[in-house]
Design an enzyme around this catalytic site. Structure first.
Site, PDB file in Angstrom:
ATOM      1  CG  ASN A 131      -1.660   1.108   1.363  1.00 61.02           C
ATOM      2  OD1 ASN A 131      -1.533   2.233   0.978  1.00 61.02           O
ATOM      3  ND2 ASN A 131      -3.030   0.819   1.513  1.00 61.02           N
TER       4      ASN A 131
ATOM      5  CG  HIS B 168       1.929   5.928   4.976  1.00 63.20           C
ATOM      6  ND1 HIS B 168       0.534   6.264   5.294  1.00 63.20           N
ATOM      7  CD2 HIS B 168       2.299   5.392   6.106  1.00 63.20           C
ATOM      8  CE1 HIS B 168       0.008   5.900   6.308  1.00 63.20           C
ATOM      9  NE2 HIS B 168       1.340   5.294   6.966  1.00 63.20           N
TER      10      HIS B 168
ATOM     11  CG  HIS C 101      -8.280   4.173   0.655  1.00 64.47           C
ATOM     12  ND1 HIS C 101      -8.292   4.020   1.935  1.00 64.47           N
ATOM     13  CD2 HIS C 101      -9.598   4.499   0.159  1.00 64.47           C
ATOM     14  CE1 HIS C 101      -9.748   4.279   2.264  1.00 64.47           C
ATOM     15  NE2 HIS C 101     -10.347   4.530   1.270  1.00 64.47           N
TER      16      HIS C 101
ATOM     17  NE  ARG D 173      -7.854  11.566   5.116  1.00 60.50           N
ATOM     18  CZ  ARG D 173      -8.253  10.909   6.374  1.00 60.50           C
ATOM     19  NH1 ARG D 173      -7.509  10.231   7.022  1.00 60.50           N
ATOM     20  NH2 ARG D 173      -9.315  11.070   6.528  1.00 60.50           N
TER      21      ARG D 173
ATOM     22  CD  GLU E 222      -7.098  -0.147   0.834  1.00 56.60           C
ATOM     23  OE1 GLU E 222      -7.223   0.987   1.431  1.00 56.60           O
ATOM     24  OE2 GLU E 222      -6.292  -1.024   1.367  1.00 56.60           O
TER      25      GLU E 222
ATOM     26  CD  GLU F 185      -7.360  -6.245   2.990  1.00 59.26           C
ATOM     27  OE1 GLU F 185      -7.543  -5.939   1.795  1.00 59.26           O
ATOM     28  OE2 GLU F 185      -6.784  -5.618   3.707  1.00 59.26           O
TER      29      GLU F 185
END
Ligand code: PXP
Length: 237
Positions: A7, A10, A43, A49, A70, A151
């Site tokens: 993922n 970040h 995501h 954001r 996601e 998941e």
């Protein structure tokens, strides 16, 4: 051996902190692939954001491994997902005030909405996974709305593992995992997994996919992303 979805949200969070163009999550996805990632997870939140629409569209063109998007059951983002057609979509709950996805999707409480989202995505050729707490009633509802995969949310296990009291959460994940497999669904897990707590989850019978973000990106700051992904791959194998 479970596959590893890295993922990269970040990386986009750091970029958005300055509203600039670096670091670029597209580069991060490429480096994660070079380190052995089997999938890239991102995501697209309603509030944008971190990941932006541009990231999804570019990754759709550049990522060679499985792209896992996601998203919440939200009309605007669903429309984007159906047009972009990633390999897989994972439906998650979303609350604006949360720091990260805090609980599993409530399929029981929103069955119609989830069923419609599953169908629209599948009609667009997308494999659909639901992010659920290890709760058999939710998993049964997930099966009933036609999901391809579940998941399991490992957040409670991860929090308990940090305090060396994870036996009960692990038991609950193991029985939920068995329930998912017996329902004929593909088993995934994610959230809060780290280099220290991943092993029992990777060893769960029938585990197909682990989605890991925070811990890998944290290590990447110290050792580089390719190395961080390689280290995690080695642990889960
Ligand atoms: N799986 C899902 C459905 C998530 O929402 C997240 C967090 O974005 C992850 C996995 C990864 O969690 P973490 O960043 O704690 O590894």
């Amino acid at each position: 051996m479970p596959s590893l979805g890295v993922n990269i949200d970040h990386v986009a969070t750091v970029r958005q902190a300055r509203m600039t163009n670096e670091p670029d999550p597209i580069w991060a996805a490429t480096l994660a692939e070079l380190g052995g990632a089997d999938g890239i997870t991102l995501h697209l939140r309603e509030d944008r954001r971190h990941i932006q629409d541009r990231d999804l569209h570019l990754m759709r063109q550049t990522v060679a491994v499985k792209l896992n998007l996601e998203l919440a059951c939200d009309e605007e983002v669903l429309k984007i997902a159906c047009e972009a057609r990633p390999y897989q979509a994972t439906l998650v709950p979303e609350r604006r005030e949360e720091v990260t996805t805090e609980g599993g999707l409530d399929v029981l409480g929103g069955r119609k909405r989830v069923a419609e989202a599953v169908k629209r995505l599948q009609d667009a050729g997308v494999v659909v996974s639901l992010f659920l707490d290890p709760d058999t009633a939710q998993i049964e509802a997930g099966q009933a709305v036609g999901a391809d995969a579940i998941e399991l949310h490992t957040g409670a296990y991860a929090r308990a593992a940090a305090e060396s009291s994870s036996e009960r959460e692990l038991e609950s994940l193991l029985s939920a995992g068995q329930f998912v497999r017996e329902a004929g669904l593909t088993l995934h897990s994610g959230h809060g997994l780290t280099y220290r707590n991943v092993r029992p989850i990777a060893e769960m019978p029938g585990m197909c996919e682990l989605n890991i973000g925070h811990s890998i990106i944290s290590r990447a700051i110290m050792v580089g992303l390719e190395q961080a992904v390689r280290d995690m791959k080695q642990l889960i194998s």
